[in-house]
Design a protein around this motif. Structure first.
Motif, PDB file in Angstrom:
ATOM      1  N   GLU A   1      -5.561 -17.202 -20.500  1.00 46.74           N
ATOM      2  CA  GLU A   1      -5.174 -18.393 -21.372  1.00 46.74           C
ATOM      3  C   GLU A   1      -4.782 -18.100 -22.626  1.00 46.74           C
ATOM      4  O   GLU A   1      -3.912 -18.745 -23.336  1.00 46.74           O
ATOM      5  CB  GLU A   1      -6.402 -19.583 -21.216  1.00 46.74           C
ATOM      6  CG  GLU A   1      -6.807 -19.796 -19.943  1.00 46.74           C
ATOM      7  CD  GLU A   1      -7.563 -18.914 -19.066  1.00 46.74           C
ATOM      8  OE1 GLU A   1      -7.633 -19.291 -17.878  1.00 46.74           O
ATOM      9  OE2 GLU A   1      -7.992 -17.853 -19.435  1.00 46.74           O
TER      10      GLU A   1
ATOM     11  N   PHE B   1      -1.210 -19.171 -24.406  1.00 50.04           N
ATOM     12  CA  PHE B   1      -1.354 -20.344 -25.268  1.00 50.04           C
ATOM     13  C   PHE B   1      -1.669 -19.913 -26.608  1.00 50.04           C
ATOM     14  O   PHE B   1      -1.000 -20.786 -27.570  1.00 50.04           O
ATOM     15  CB  PHE B   1      -2.360 -21.210 -24.789  1.00 50.04           C
ATOM     16  CG  PHE B   1      -2.153 -21.972 -23.406  1.00 50.04           C
ATOM     17  CD1 PHE B   1      -0.913 -22.674 -23.234  1.00 50.04           C
ATOM     18  CD2 PHE B   1      -3.053 -21.765 -22.541  1.00 50.04           C
ATOM     19  CE1 PHE B   1      -0.816 -23.178 -21.908  1.00 50.04           C
ATOM     20  CE2 PHE B   1      -2.905 -22.544 -21.259  1.00 50.04           C
ATOM     21  CZ  PHE B   1      -1.805 -23.065 -21.052  1.00 50.04           C
TER      22      PHE B   1
ATOM     23  N   ALA C   1       4.670 -21.069 -24.728  1.00 52.62           N
ATOM     24  CA  ALA C   1       3.681 -21.953 -24.830  1.00 52.62           C
ATOM     25  C   ALA C   1       2.858 -22.060 -25.726  1.00 52.62           C
ATOM     26  O   ALA C   1       1.650 -22.858 -25.466  1.00 52.62           O
ATOM     27  CB  ALA C   1       3.118 -21.682 -23.338  1.00 52.62           C
ATOM     28  N   TYR C   2       2.970 -21.601 -26.794  1.00 51.71           N
ATOM     29  CA  TYR C   2       2.037 -21.518 -27.925  1.00 51.71           C
ATOM     30  C   TYR C   2       1.658 -22.822 -28.012  1.00 51.71           C
ATOM     31  O   TYR C   2       2.355 -23.747 -28.579  1.00 51.71           O
ATOM     32  CB  TYR C   2       2.740 -20.915 -28.976  1.00 51.71           C
ATOM     33  CG  TYR C   2       1.850 -20.471 -30.200  1.00 51.71           C
ATOM     34  CD1 TYR C   2       0.659 -19.776 -30.191  1.00 51.71           C
ATOM     35  CD2 TYR C   2       2.100 -21.109 -31.777  1.00 51.71           C
ATOM     36  CE1 TYR C   2      -0.154 -19.435 -31.308  1.00 51.71           C
ATOM     37  CE2 TYR C   2       1.190 -21.102 -32.636  1.00 51.71           C
ATOM     38  CZ  TYR C   2       0.223 -20.442 -32.584  1.00 51.71           C
ATOM     39  OH  TYR C   2      -0.527 -20.102 -33.678  1.00 51.71           O
ATOM     40  N   VAL C   3       0.308 -22.984 -28.311  1.00 50.05           N
ATOM     41  CA  VAL C   3      -0.350 -24.345 -28.669  1.00 50.05           C
ATOM     42  C   VAL C   3      -1.161 -24.116 -30.016  1.00 50.05           C
ATOM     43  O   VAL C   3      -1.735 -25.265 -30.582  1.00 50.05           O
ATOM     44  CB  VAL C   3      -1.238 -24.917 -27.886  1.00 50.05           C
ATOM     45  CG1 VAL C   3      -0.578 -25.258 -26.388  1.00 50.05           C
ATOM     46  CG2 VAL C   3      -2.628 -23.937 -27.687  1.00 50.05           C
TER      47      VAL C   3
END
Length: 340
Positions: free
Chosen positions: A84, A88, A95-97
Motif C-alpha cells: 500500500e 499510494f 496513485a499517490y494520495v
C-alpha cells in the motif's frame, strides 16, 4: 461478563501520536526514498536528515503501525514499503494520495487543536480565524498553490473515480459534466473507460489551465472539454449525467439545495445526478470517517457538513428527482445517485 477495558479509549485519545508519525513520514518523503531501494535505519536517518535519536524508533514505529516492512533485526535490518505504501505514498507514482496527507500535516493537524472552540462557537478554525483570509482566497491568489491543492484533492479522489467508472452504468448516456471538476480527473477517468461519452469539467476560470494540462496529458482533448463558470452565479452546463465530487459537503443546507435544483434543471428526463462523498450511514453509527469529515467541514467553513444517503434523497426529492440509489466506492466513500 467482560470487564470494562480502557484500551480503546486510550488508543483513540492518543491516536494523534500515530497520525503525526505517518504525516511526518509523508512530509519527509520516506516512502519515496524507500521506493528506490530498501534502507537501514542509519541510511534512512542520513537520507532524511534526521537526528540520530530519531532512529530506529521512527521507522520501527511505522513498522508497528503496518505502513512499513522490515527484514531482519538490529542496525543491519532493512526497511521497505508495504504494498500500500509503495502504491499510494510514493510521490512519483500515479496513485499517490499523499498530497492530501501533506495538506493535513501542514494545515489541518494544527487547526484541529482548536476543535473544542469550533464546537462551542460554530465558527471556522482555519486561516480565516487568524488572518481574515479564507484558504480559498489564499489558494486562488497563487496559481502554484492552487495547482498543488487541486492535485492533492485529485490524489484523494483517485480510487473513488475509478470505482465510479467501473460500477455506474454509463451505457445509457452520451454526455457527462463534472461540476467543480478541478483537475478533470473524474471526466478523464470516465471518458477513458467509456469511449462513447463526451465529457466536460466545469470549474472557476483559474482552474481551466490545470484541467487542460491533465486532459492533454491523457490524450483526451477530443472527448473531454473544459468549461468555466461559477456554479452559484448561473445555470450549470446541460448534460445527461452531472457529477459533483466532494462539493456539496462544503456548503450549508440552503446552498446544497440550490446546487441540487441547478443539477435537476440541467438534466434531461432520465438523466442522473451523481455525488461522491464520504456518505454517513443513515443510522449515523458506522461511518466514523464521514462523521469526522463533517466535523472537518465545521473547522474549515463553519457551515458545511457531510450527510447521509437518506438526507441526499430527501433534498433531491424536493427538487423533483424520483429515484435514488447509493453505490459503494473506495473505502468510506460512496456515490449517491438521483435520477430525473
Amino acid at each position: 461478563m467482560t470487564e470494562p477495558d480502557p484500551s480503546q479509549i486510550m488508543q483513540l485519545g492518543m491516536g494523534f501520536l500515530a497520525s503525526k508519525t505517518l504525516l511526518s513520514a509523508v512530509e519527509l518523503g520516506l516512502f519515496t526514498e524507500l521506493a528506490r531501494r530498501p534502507m537501514t535505519a542509519p541510511e534512512i536517518g542520513q537520507a532524511l536528515g534526521l537526528s540520530p535519536r530519531a532512529v530506529p524508533d521512527f521507522p520501527d514505529a511505522l513498522v508497528a503501525l503496518k505502513v512499513l516492512e522490515r527484514r531482519g533485526d538490529g542496525p543491519e535490518a532493512r526497511y521497505s514499503n508495504t504494498a500500500e505504501g509503495a502504491l499510494f505514498l510514493d510521490r512519483n507514482g500515479p496513485a499517490y494520495v499523499g498530497g492530501l496527507l501533506e495538506m493535513a500535516n501542514a494545515r489541518l493537524f494544527r487547526h484541529w487543536a482548536d476543535l473544542t472552540e469550533g464546537l462551542k462557537t460554530g465558527l471556522a478554525q482555519n486561516e480565516v480565524k487568524h488572518t481574515g483570509t479564507s484558504i480559498f482566497e489564499t489558494l486562488y491568489a497563487s496559481p502554484e498553490l492552487l495547482e498543488q491543492f487541486l492535485n492533492a484533492m485529485a490524489g484523494a479522489s483517485f480510487g473513488n473515480v475509478r470505482a465510479l467508472a467501473a460500477k455506474f452504468d454509463f451505457s445509457r448516456y452520451k454526455t457527462l459534466c463534472d461540476v467543480g471538476g478541478a483537475t478533470a480527473l473524474l471526466a478523464c477517468t470516465v471518458a477513458a473507460a467509456h469511449p462513447h461519452l463526451a465529457c466536460s469539467s466545469f470549474d472557476l476560470p483559474p482552474v481551466a489551465p490545470i484541467a487542460q494540462k491533465r486532459i492533454d496529458k491523457a490524450g483526451l482533448a477530443d472527448r473531454v472539454a473544459v468549461a468555466s463558470g461559477d456554479f452559484f452565479a448561473g445555470p450549470l452546463p446541460k448534460a445527461d449525467v452531472i457529477t459533483m465530487g466532494m462539493i456539496l459537503h462544503d456548503w450549508n443546507l440552503e446552498k446544497k439545495k440550490l446546487l441540487i435544483r441547478k443539477a435537476y434543471e440541467a438534466l434531461p428526463k432520465g438523466g442522473a445526478f451523481v455525488v461522491i462523498e464520504a456518505l454517513i450511514d443513515d443510522a449515523r453509527r458506522e461511518n466514523a470517517f464521514g462523521l469526522l469529515m463533517s466535523l472537518n467541514m465545521l473547522m474549515e467553513t463553519g457551515e458545511g457538513f457531510d450527510y447521509s444517503g437518506a438526507d441526499f434523497a430527501g433534498w433531491c426529492r424536493e427538487a423533483g428527482f424520483r429515484r435514488f440509489e447509493v453505490i459503494p466506492l473506495a473505502g468510506p466513500s460512496s456515490a449517491a445517485v438521483a435520477y430525473k
